[in-house]
Each structure stands twice: as structure tokens, then as C-alpha cells.
Design a protein around this motif. Sequence first.
Motif, PDB file in Angstrom:
ATOM      1  N   TRP A  20       7.182   4.061   0.800  1.00  0.00           N
ATOM      2  CA  TRP A  20       7.894   3.768   2.038  1.00  0.00           C
ATOM      3  C   TRP A  20       7.063   2.983   3.050  1.00  0.00           C
ATOM      4  CZ3 TRP A  20       6.401   5.431   6.797  1.00  0.00           C
ATOM      5  CH2 TRP A  20       5.560   6.535   6.870  1.00  0.00           C
ATOM      6  N   PRO A  21       5.729   3.162   3.153  1.00  0.00           N
ATOM      7  CA  PRO A  21       4.988   2.314   4.095  1.00  0.00           C
ATOM      8  C   PRO A  21       5.060   0.833   3.716  1.00  0.00           C
ATOM      9  CG  PRO A  21       3.679   4.226   3.532  1.00  0.00           C
ATOM     10  CD  PRO A  21       4.845   4.211   2.602  1.00  0.00           C
ATOM     11  N   ALA A  22       5.037   0.538   2.410  1.00  0.00           N
ATOM     12  CA  ALA A  22       5.156  -0.852   1.967  1.00  0.00           C
ATOM     13  C   ALA A  22       6.544  -1.392   2.299  1.00  0.00           C
ATOM     14  CB  ALA A  22       4.877  -0.962   0.477  1.00  0.00           C
ATOM     15  N   ALA A  23       7.558  -0.556   2.153  1.00  0.00           N
ATOM     16  CA  ALA A  23       8.919  -0.995   2.474  1.00  0.00           C
ATOM     17  C   ALA A  23       9.067  -1.265   3.974  1.00  0.00           C
ATOM     18  CB  ALA A  23       9.928   0.051   2.022  1.00  0.00           C
ATOM     19  N   ALA A  56      -7.593  -7.724   5.694  1.00  0.00           N
ATOM     20  CA  ALA A  56      -6.953  -6.434   5.449  1.00  0.00           C
ATOM     21  C   ALA A  56      -7.184  -5.935   4.028  1.00  0.00           C
ATOM     22  CB  ALA A  56      -5.457  -6.527   5.730  1.00  0.00           C
ATOM     23  N   ALA A  57      -7.465  -6.839   3.107  1.00  0.00           N
ATOM     24  CA  ALA A  57      -7.720  -6.444   1.716  1.00  0.00           C
ATOM     25  C   ALA A  57      -9.210  -6.274   1.409  1.00  0.00           C
ATOM     26  CB  ALA A  57      -7.119  -7.482   0.770  1.00  0.00           C
ATOM     27  N   LEU A  58     -10.090  -6.793   2.258  1.00  0.00           N
ATOM     28  CA  LEU A  58     -11.526  -6.778   1.975  1.00  0.00           C
ATOM     29  C   LEU A  58     -12.112  -5.392   1.692  1.00  0.00           C
ATOM     30  CD1 LEU A  58     -13.255  -9.442   4.241  1.00  0.00           C
ATOM     31  CD2 LEU A  58     -13.129  -9.364   1.762  1.00  0.00           C
ATOM     32  N   PRO A  59     -11.784  -4.358   2.460  1.00  0.00           N
ATOM     33  CA  PRO A  59     -12.394  -3.058   2.161  1.00  0.00           C
ATOM     34  C   PRO A  59     -12.058  -2.535   0.761  1.00  0.00           C
ATOM     35  CG  PRO A  59     -11.546  -3.048   4.376  1.00  0.00           C
ATOM     36  CD  PRO A  59     -11.059  -4.310   3.734  1.00  0.00           C
ATOM     37  N   ASP A  60     -10.954  -2.981   0.203  1.00  0.00           N
ATOM     38  CA  ASP A  60     -10.593  -2.534  -1.142  1.00  0.00           C
ATOM     39  C   ASP A  60     -11.396  -3.237  -2.234  1.00  0.00           C
ATOM     40  OD1 ASP A  60      -8.930  -0.469  -0.528  1.00  0.00           O
ATOM     41  OD2 ASP A  60      -7.092  -1.644  -0.631  1.00  0.00           O
ATOM     42  N   LEU A  61     -12.351  -4.089  -1.863  1.00  0.00           N
ATOM     43  CA  LEU A  61     -13.294  -4.608  -2.850  1.00  0.00           C
ATOM     44  C   LEU A  61     -14.071  -3.463  -3.490  1.00  0.00           C
ATOM     45  CD1 LEU A  61     -14.842  -7.801  -1.214  1.00  0.00           C
ATOM     46  CD2 LEU A  61     -13.409  -7.675  -3.248  1.00  0.00           C
ATOM     47  N   ALA A  62     -14.097  -2.331  -2.812  1.00  0.00           N
ATOM     48  CA  ALA A  62     -14.772  -1.152  -3.368  1.00  0.00           C
ATOM     49  C   ALA A  62     -14.115  -0.711  -4.673  1.00  0.00           C
ATOM     50  CB  ALA A  62     -14.754  -0.012  -2.361  1.00  0.00           C
ATOM     51  N   LYS A  63     -12.895  -1.117  -4.911  1.00  0.00           N
ATOM     52  CA  LYS A  63     -12.205  -0.737  -6.146  1.00  0.00           C
ATOM     53  C   LYS A  63     -12.707  -1.507  -7.356  1.00  0.00           C
ATOM     54  CE  LYS A  63      -8.271   1.143  -3.830  1.00  0.00           C
ATOM     55  NZ  LYS A  63      -6.900   1.053  -3.440  1.00  0.00           N
ATOM     56  N   ILE A  64     -13.677  -2.377  -7.149  1.00  0.00           N
ATOM     57  CA  ILE A  64     -14.314  -3.046  -8.278  1.00  0.00           C
ATOM     58  C   ILE A  64     -15.015  -2.011  -9.157  1.00  0.00           C
ATOM     59  CG2 ILE A  64     -16.565  -3.558  -7.247  1.00  0.00           C
ATOM     60  CD1 ILE A  64     -16.252  -6.388  -8.468  1.00  0.00           C
ATOM     61  N   HIS A 106      -7.036  -2.201   8.225  1.00  0.00           N
ATOM     62  CA  HIS A 106      -7.206  -1.467   6.970  1.00  0.00           C
ATOM     63  C   HIS A 106      -7.796  -0.088   7.235  1.00  0.00           C
ATOM     64  CE1 HIS A 106      -7.925  -1.445   2.513  1.00  0.00           C
ATOM     65  NE2 HIS A 106      -8.687  -0.433   2.897  1.00  0.00           N
ATOM     66  N   HIS A 107      -8.849  -0.057   8.042  1.00  0.00           N
ATOM     67  CA  HIS A 107      -9.488   1.228   8.326  1.00  0.00           C
ATOM     68  C   HIS A 107      -8.560   2.163   9.104  1.00  0.00           C
ATOM     69  CE1 HIS A 107     -13.273   0.368   6.504  1.00  0.00           C
ATOM     70  NE2 HIS A 107     -13.508  -0.679   7.278  1.00  0.00           N
ATOM     71  N   VAL A 108      -7.806   1.624  10.041  1.00  0.00           N
ATOM     72  CA  VAL A 108      -6.866   2.462  10.803  1.00  0.00           C
ATOM     73  C   VAL A 108      -5.834   3.077   9.868  1.00  0.00           C
ATOM     74  CG1 VAL A 108      -4.980   2.385  12.493  1.00  0.00           C
ATOM     75  CG2 VAL A 108      -7.180   1.318  13.021  1.00  0.00           C
ATOM     76  N   PHE A 109      -5.279   2.269   8.976  1.00  0.00           N
ATOM     77  CA  PHE A 109      -4.270   2.801   8.062  1.00  0.00           C
ATOM     78  C   PHE A 109      -4.858   3.779   7.051  1.00  0.00           C
ATOM     79  CE2 PHE A 109      -1.243   0.197   9.985  1.00  0.00           C
ATOM     80  CZ  PHE A 109      -0.001   0.547   9.505  1.00  0.00           C
ATOM     81  N   LEU A 147      -2.395  -1.396  -1.398  1.00  0.00           N
ATOM     82  CA  LEU A 147      -2.919  -2.740  -1.137  1.00  0.00           C
ATOM     83  C   LEU A 147      -1.828  -3.638  -0.561  1.00  0.00           C
ATOM     84  CD1 LEU A 147      -5.249  -4.726  -1.266  1.00  0.00           C
ATOM     85  CD2 LEU A 147      -4.590  -5.234  -3.619  1.00  0.00           C
ATOM     86  N   LEU A 148      -0.623  -3.540  -1.082  1.00  0.00           N
ATOM     87  CA  LEU A 148       0.492  -4.322  -0.553  1.00  0.00           C
ATOM     88  C   LEU A 148       0.741  -3.983   0.910  1.00  0.00           C
ATOM     89  CD1 LEU A 148       2.818  -6.310  -0.959  1.00  0.00           C
ATOM     90  CD2 LEU A 148       4.209  -4.379  -1.745  1.00  0.00           C
ATOM     91  N   THR A 149       0.688  -2.710   1.252  1.00  0.00           N
ATOM     92  CA  THR A 149       0.881  -2.297   2.640  1.00  0.00           C
ATOM     93  C   THR A 149      -0.197  -2.895   3.527  1.00  0.00           C
ATOM     94  OG1 THR A 149       1.898  -0.235   1.917  1.00  0.00           O
ATOM     95  CG2 THR A 149       1.100  -0.308   4.181  1.00  0.00           C
ATOM     96  N   HIS A 150      -1.443  -2.848   3.088  1.00  0.00           N
ATOM     97  CA  HIS A 150      -2.526  -3.419   3.882  1.00  0.00           C
ATOM     98  C   HIS A 150      -2.318  -4.914   4.108  1.00  0.00           C
ATOM     99  CE1 HIS A 150      -4.953   0.110   4.220  1.00  0.00           C
ATOM    100  NE2 HIS A 150      -5.097   0.245   2.908  1.00  0.00           N
ATOM    101  N   VAL A 151      -1.939  -5.633   3.071  1.00  0.00           N
ATOM    102  CA  VAL A 151      -1.740  -7.073   3.196  1.00  0.00           C
ATOM    103  C   VAL A 151      -0.546  -7.380   4.097  1.00  0.00           C
ATOM    104  CG1 VAL A 151      -1.154  -9.176   1.913  1.00  0.00           C
ATOM    105  CG2 VAL A 151      -2.877  -7.609   1.023  1.00  0.00           C
ATOM    106  N   LEU A 152       0.524  -6.615   3.972  1.00  0.00           N
ATOM    107  CA  LEU A 152       1.694  -6.829   4.834  1.00  0.00           C
ATOM    108  C   LEU A 152       1.383  -6.520   6.294  1.00  0.00           C
ATOM    109  CD1 LEU A 152       4.557  -5.467   2.560  1.00  0.00           C
ATOM    110  CD2 LEU A 152       4.165  -7.846   3.232  1.00  0.00           C
ATOM    111  N   VAL A 153       0.602  -5.491   6.545  1.00  0.00           N
ATOM    112  CA  VAL A 153       0.182  -5.190   7.921  1.00  0.00           C
ATOM    113  C   VAL A 153      -0.669  -6.334   8.452  1.00  0.00           C
ATOM    114  CG1 VAL A 153      -1.276  -3.675   9.318  1.00  0.00           C
ATOM    115  CG2 VAL A 153       0.377  -2.691   7.755  1.00  0.00           C
ATOM    116  N   GLY A 154      -1.554  -6.873   7.616  1.00  0.00           N
ATOM    117  CA  GLY A 154      -2.342  -8.033   8.024  1.00  0.00           C
ATOM    118  C   GLY A 154      -1.459  -9.226   8.357  1.00  0.00           C
ATOM    119  N   TYR A 155      -0.422  -9.432   7.557  1.00  0.00           N
ATOM    120  CA  TYR A 155       0.513 -10.522   7.836  1.00  0.00           C
ATOM    121  C   TYR A 155       1.212 -10.300   9.173  1.00  0.00           C
ATOM    122  CZ  TYR A 155       4.454 -13.683   7.655  1.00  0.00           C
ATOM    123  OH  TYR A 155       5.367 -14.647   7.977  1.00  0.00           O
ATOM    124  N   CYS A 156       1.672  -9.077   9.399  1.00  0.00           N
ATOM    125  CA  CYS A 156       2.362  -8.770  10.660  1.00  0.00           C
ATOM    126  C   CYS A 156       1.441  -8.986  11.860  1.00  0.00           C
ATOM    127  CB  CYS A 156       2.879  -7.333  10.650  1.00  0.00           C
ATOM    128  SG  CYS A 156       4.237  -7.050   9.513  1.00  0.00           S
TER     129      CYS A 156
END
Length: 167
Positions: free
Chosen positions: A141-144, A37-45, A103-106, A4-13
Motif C-alpha cells: 500500500w505505501p507504493a500504491a 532515495a535509492a542510494l542507501p539500498d546499495l547495502a543490499k549488494i 529514504h532514512h525517514v521512511f 525500493l519502488l516506494t523510496h523511488v516514488l517518494v524521491g520523484y514526488c
Amino acid sequence: MADLLTHVLVGYCLGTALSIRVTWIRPAHVTMVMVGAALPDLAKIELVVSWRTMVSRFGVPWDWFALHTLGGTVVTVLLVSLLLEPKERWRVACLLAVGVASHHVFDVILLSRTGLSYPVFWPLTTYQPPAGGLFYSWDRWPAAVTGIAAFCLWRYRLRRENSPSPV
């Protein structure tokens, strides 16, 4: 949580890079790309409210995973954009869509045991594209890497905003 952090950071970039090129994109708009970038992870509800609970409560077939597909994210983007004032809806929907697309690409380039990705284009098709096999969702490493890229873009934008404008 590295996923999730990676998705949000990619969205920021992506949002920050767009804000450098597109004049109307402000920091609040960059935030909308990050939310997208975080919306698709709503499925984790599903971890909190199971699909069985939803079926028994509402009496209709339900699966939280649908929120993590193209159809589910389009509906989610449209619903979220309806919460805003009409003049901002189109812009926000586009920015959310940029985040959702990233998000989907990653997620498609993740390593998987089967060698296939999830049915990202559902409900149009149940086809599962081949997984990219670049990294696991729990890799750090992707988050880093995206964190370093986000920091560099943040510094660049900050320096650009604070530099004297040419006369």
C-alpha cells in the motif's frame, strides 16, 4: 521490491514538488533526487557479494550495512557528486541528500519486531530510535499511495508546463 519502488516514488514526488517551486530544478535534477532515495539500498549488494568475501579479498573489516547509515550515505553522496562536472556538484549533492534523507525517514517509520529502528545516525552514535510502526517494508500500500501521488504531481507539472504563460 515494494520498498525500493516506494523510496523511488517518494524521491520523484519530492523532486517534482521542488521543481515546481525552484526554477533551476529540471527533470534531470528530479532524477537525482530519485537516485538519492535509492542510494542507501546499495547495502543490499550483500545479497550478491557477502561481507566475508570483502574481508577475505581486501583484508579489512567490512560490513555492507554501513552504506545504509548516515555516515555511509554521506560518503556515497560525496563520491557520486565527484563524478560530475564541478559546476554541478553542489546542486547534485544537495538533491541526492534530499533523496537520501527521505529514504532514512521512511525506513525509520517502518514496523519492526523489536520496536526499534536501525542505528541510522552511525557513526555518530549507535542509538536506535524507536520505530514509527507505520508499515512493513514488504507492504504494497505505501507504493500504491506514493504511485498515486507521483501520478498526480506528474499530471500537475505536465498541465502547468503546457498551459499558456500569462502575458
